[in-house]
Design an enzyme around this catalytic site. Structure first.
Site, short mmCIF file in Angstrom:
data_model
loop_
_atom_site.label_atom_id
_atom_site.label_comp_id
_atom_site.label_asym_id
_atom_site.label_seq_id
_atom_site.Cartn_x
_atom_site.Cartn_y
_atom_site.Cartn_z
N HIS A 136 18.13 35.59 78.87
CA HIS A 136 16.87 34.95 79.26
C HIS A 136 15.88 35.94 79.87
O HIS A 136 14.67 35.80 79.69
CB HIS A 136 17.16 33.77 80.22
N SER A 186 16.67 28.47 77.25
CA SER A 186 15.67 29.26 76.52
C SER A 186 14.41 28.48 76.08
O SER A 186 13.29 28.99 76.23
CB SER A 186 16.31 29.94 75.32
N GLU A 208 17.80 22.03 67.34
CA GLU A 208 19.09 21.72 67.98
C GLU A 208 19.79 20.68 67.09
O GLU A 208 19.19 19.66 66.74
CB GLU A 208 18.85 21.19 69.40
N ASP A 214 20.89 31.92 68.78
CA ASP A 214 21.85 31.90 69.90
C ASP A 214 22.92 30.85 69.63
O ASP A 214 22.99 29.81 70.30
CB ASP A 214 21.05 31.58 71.18
#
Ligand SMILES: C[S@@+](CC[C@H](N)C(=O)[O-])C[C@H]1O[C@@H](n2cnc3c(N)ncnc32)[C@H](O)[C@@H]1O
Length: 271
Positions: A18, A96, A114, A160
């Protein structure tokens, strides 16, 4: 899809990732022209460090809680990151997409992908006040490729993944290589765990041989033994000028409180 980031939010590797994200966004904002941030595996956005998941692992205690109260003078990216985390509240940790959303200007935008419906729903709520943020419930790998190249022709792509699947390194490498073909000038941040140094090295080699001409590797490793992951890496393709030097100063500041070493190496290009 059993992975829940709430167990790991704010751990030493999350913190390093981050801070790097903040530093990169700050560099991009030095130019007036807008950019896009695409977060392919975005998570739920805000994490409760006093919640059942976080308290079960206590990973944040060896991460954000070791640096939350660091005082000035601090390198710019680290200072901005800590301001953002502190603004979230003492027991909260922003992931994030929230970090990116807080730093964007009116000319910039965020696409957060997501796959898990509950995580995506929580993220949509968190990002509701951010007018330039969009949440997509989808597979981050395949959806990313449909979004490239972005119309701004400037962008940061954070990849990620949870590393649950046996072939995650393979799918990750294939996707980043395909993404680079569509958008060669983007800044890519690609996170990976280091469970096997050989596997991590061969992954970096794959991206190198795909023709990335500017490739920086950050690897953070804990010096003290403890439960959970010991080391993690972040490959940054096309890092902004000055980013590697700033991360060296940030690594020096974090070394003692995090008891972790930040190794920084150019695999291609560099100053
Ligand atoms: C490591 S976490 C993300 C953390 C987040 N980027 C951050 O830094 O705050 C990985 C996330 O990917 C989600 N996920 C798993 N498989 C996915 C897929 N194929 N596409 C998009 N998201 C996925 C998981 O539900 C989880 O929330």
């Amino acid at each position: 899809m059993n992975y829940r980031h709430a167990y790991h939010a704010g751990n030493f590797a999350d913190v390093a990732k981050h801070i790097a994200l903040v530093a990169i966004l700050e560099y991009l904002k030095r130019k007036e022209k807008g950019f896009v941030v695409i977060d392919t595996h975005a998570g739920r956005g805000m994490y409760d460090l006093l919640g059942a998941e976080a308290t079960k692992t206590s990973e944040a205690l060896a991460g954000i809680e070791k640096i939350r109260h660091l005082q000035e003078p601090l390198p710019e990216g680290l200072a901005t990151y800590l301001d953002l985390v502190r603004a979230a509240g003492a027991s909260k940790y922003p992931g994030s997409p929230l970090i990116a959303a807080r730093l964007l200007r009116p000319q910039d935008r965020l696409v957060a992908i997501e796959k898990h419906p509950e995580e995506a729903a929580a993220l949509s709520k968190e990002l509701a006040p951010a007018p330039r943020a969009q949440v997509l419930i989808a597979d981050g790998y395949s959806r990313l490729l449909t979004l490239l190249p972005p119309y701004e022709r400037r962008g940061v792509i954070l990849v990620d993944p949870p590393f649950e699947a046996a072939d995650e390194f393979q799918v990750l490498a294939g996707t980043v290589i395909a993404a680079l073909r569509k958008f060669a000038t983007g800044v890519y941040m690609v996170w990976y765990p280091i469970k096997s140094a050989a596997r991590a090295a061969s992954f970096c080699g794959e991206l190198l041989s795909a023709g990335a001409t500017s490739l920086l590797r950050l690897e953070i490793s804990r010096e003290e033994p403890g439960q959970g992951m010991r080391a993690a890496g972040l490959l940054v393709i096309n890092p902004p000028f000055g980013f590697s030097e700033q991360m060296v100063s940030i690594g020096d500041k974090l070394k003692q409180p995090l008891a972790a070493r930040l190794g920084i190496q150019w695999l291609a290009g560099g100053p």
